[in-house]
Design a protein around this motif. Structure first.
Motif, mmCIF file in Angstrom:
data_model
loop_
_atom_site.group_PDB
_atom_site.id
_atom_site.type_symbol
_atom_site.label_atom_id
_atom_site.label_comp_id
_atom_site.label_asym_id
_atom_site.label_seq_id
_atom_site.Cartn_x
_atom_site.Cartn_y
_atom_site.Cartn_z
ATOM 1 N N GLN A 186 10.126 -37.024 9.168
ATOM 2 C CA GLN A 186 11.491 -37.465 9.434
ATOM 3 C C GLN A 186 11.951 -36.988 10.811
ATOM 4 O O GLN A 186 12.631 -37.718 11.540
ATOM 5 N N ASP A 187 11.568 -35.782 11.173
ATOM 6 C CA ASP A 187 11.922 -35.239 12.477
ATOM 7 C C ASP A 187 11.239 -36.033 13.594
ATOM 8 O O ASP A 187 11.844 -36.316 14.632
ATOM 9 N N MET A 188 9.994 -36.388 13.378
ATOM 10 C CA MET A 188 9.255 -37.159 14.386
ATOM 11 C C MET A 188 9.856 -38.553 14.568
ATOM 12 O O MET A 188 9.952 -39.056 15.686
ATOM 13 N N THR A 189 10.253 -39.190 13.469
ATOM 14 C CA THR A 189 10.833 -40.536 13.569
ATOM 15 C C THR A 189 12.182 -40.502 14.287
ATOM 16 O O THR A 189 12.515 -41.424 15.035
ATOM 17 N N LYS A 190 12.957 -39.449 14.062
ATOM 18 C CA LYS A 190 14.248 -39.320 14.750
ATOM 19 C C LYS A 190 14.038 -39.206 16.249
ATOM 20 O O LYS A 190 14.747 -39.821 17.048
ATOM 21 N N GLN A 191 13.031 -38.391 16.628
ATOM 22 C CA GLN A 191 12.723 -38.235 18.050
ATOM 23 C C GLN A 191 12.223 -39.542 18.645
ATOM 24 O O GLN A 191 12.590 -39.913 19.759
ATOM 25 N N ALA A 192 11.379 -40.250 17.894
ATOM 26 C CA ALA A 192 10.833 -41.526 18.361
ATOM 27 C C ALA A 192 11.941 -42.561 18.519
ATOM 28 O O ALA A 192 11.983 -43.311 19.498
ATOM 29 N N THR A 193 12.856 -42.601 17.551
ATOM 30 C CA THR A 193 13.965 -43.555 17.592
ATOM 31 C C THR A 193 14.903 -43.261 18.751
ATOM 32 O O THR A 193 15.314 -44.166 19.484
ATOM 33 N N SER A 194 15.228 -41.988 18.934
ATOM 34 C CA SER A 194 16.137 -41.619 20.015
ATOM 35 C C SER A 194 15.503 -41.876 21.371
ATOM 36 O O SER A 194 16.170 -42.285 22.327
ATOM 37 N N ARG A 195 14.195 -41.679 21.470
ATOM 38 C CA ARG A 195 13.493 -41.940 22.728
ATOM 39 C C ARG A 195 13.494 -43.431 23.030
ATOM 40 O O ARG A 195 13.672 -43.853 24.164
ATOM 41 N N GLY A 196 13.309 -44.235 21.973
ATOM 42 C CA GLY A 196 13.330 -45.689 22.156
ATOM 43 C C GLY A 196 14.697 -46.173 22.567
ATOM 44 O O GLY A 196 14.843 -47.038 23.429
ATOM 45 N N THR A 197 15.741 -45.603 21.981
ATOM 46 C CA THR A 197 17.115 -45.968 22.314
ATOM 47 C C THR A 197 17.439 -45.585 23.756
ATOM 48 O O THR A 197 18.080 -46.331 24.487
ATOM 49 N N SER A 198 16.967 -44.417 24.164
ATOM 50 C CA SER A 198 17.190 -43.938 25.517
ATOM 51 C C SER A 198 16.530 -44.840 26.554
ATOM 52 O O SER A 198 17.099 -45.154 27.576
ATOM 53 N N LYS A 199 15.303 -45.307 26.233
ATOM 54 C CA LYS A 199 14.589 -46.203 27.165
ATOM 55 C C LYS A 199 15.317 -47.522 27.311
ATOM 56 O O LYS A 199 15.431 -48.071 28.401
ATOM 57 N N ARG A 200 15.843 -48.067 26.179
ATOM 58 C CA ARG A 200 16.546 -49.352 26.246
ATOM 59 C C ARG A 200 17.846 -49.247 27.036
ATOM 60 O O ARG A 200 18.231 -50.166 27.736
ATOM 61 N N SER A 201 18.513 -48.095 26.944
ATOM 62 C CA SER A 201 19.790 -47.916 27.646
ATOM 63 C C SER A 201 19.614 -47.809 29.147
ATOM 64 O O SER A 201 20.544 -47.996 29.924
ATOM 65 N N HIS A 202 18.370 -47.501 29.597
ATOM 66 C CA HIS A 202 18.095 -47.363 31.019
ATOM 67 C C HIS A 202 17.471 -48.618 31.626
ATOM 68 O O HIS A 202 17.110 -48.621 32.795
ATOM 69 N N THR A 203 17.315 -49.644 30.811
ATOM 70 C CA THR A 203 16.720 -50.881 31.331
ATOM 71 C C THR A 203 17.799 -51.916 31.612
ATOM 72 O O THR A 203 18.897 -51.810 31.136
#
Length: 203
Positions: A186-203
């Motif tokens: 669950q911790d890994m998925t949260k990090q993965a999701t937040s990283r994906g969200t962060s990448k989309r916000s910078h594109t």
């Protein structure tokens, strides 16, 4: 750590440890070793000083999306090197990592081309994982164990197929669902999701 001052906490601690039975100290050492496995798993990007949860390293070659794909199916998890590592670490917390180790040994065994090596590897795998009271005995029924034993007489790349399939099913139906619900994943998925969200916000 030592101290000559009277009443020093370190001195009191050392005296307390010296008074403990050897068996207690040995158990504490074994526990420390097992905990050390969880706190020092470089391929999973685990950071010491946090909790026993796995963490996704920013330098990890596998994408965040791959971490999320592990929950789609057990096959997706087994196809990922990092997924296998994460699952293996989880199984260690349940003291059942021998199931995955056996499955991986069988996968490696199938790639063996030399008949001489095939026979020696087969015997080694059987003695370590399959035979009754083996050091790392996997949980398979008596019938499957005996079928595998007979297969050794003319070892081929398929002689562990049935035992491997039974072990895989056990992991898929039993350990895999718990892995997906674990705090580690669950911790890994949260990090993965937040990283994906962060990448989309910078594109």
């Amino acid at each position: 750590m030592s101290c000559w001052l009277p009443g020093c906490p370190a001195l009191s601690m050392c005296r307390g440890l010296a008074a403990l039975p050897i068996t207690c100290l040995k158990r504490a050492k074994d526990l420390k070793t097992r905990l050390g496995i969880l706190f020092h798993k470089p391929e999973l990007g685990h950071q010491t000083g946090s909790s026993s949860k796995l963490q996704l390293s920013s330098r990890q070659r596998d994408s965040s999306q791959e971490v999320l794909e592990w929950r789609e199916s057990f096959d997706q998890l087994l196809k990922s090197k990092s997924g296998v590592n994460a699952f293996h670490t989880f199984l260690k917390t349940e003291f059942s990592e021998e199931n995955l180790d056996f499955w991986l040994a069988c996968e490696d065994f199938k790639k063996t081309r030399s008949k001489t090596k095939l026979a020696s590897k087969a015997n080694r795998i059987f003695e370590e994982f399959v035979q009754s009271e083996a050091p790392r005995e996997v949980n398979i029924d008596h019938e499957t164990r005996e079928i595998t034993r007979k297969n050794l007489s003319g070892a081929t790349s398929t002689c562990f197929n049935e035992a491997q399939a039974k072990t895989r099913t056990l992991m898929e139906k039993d350990s895999y669902p718990r892995f997906l619900k674990s705090a580690s994943y669950q911790d890994m998925t949260k990090q993965a999701t937040s990283r994906g969200t962060s990448k989309r916000s910078h594109t």
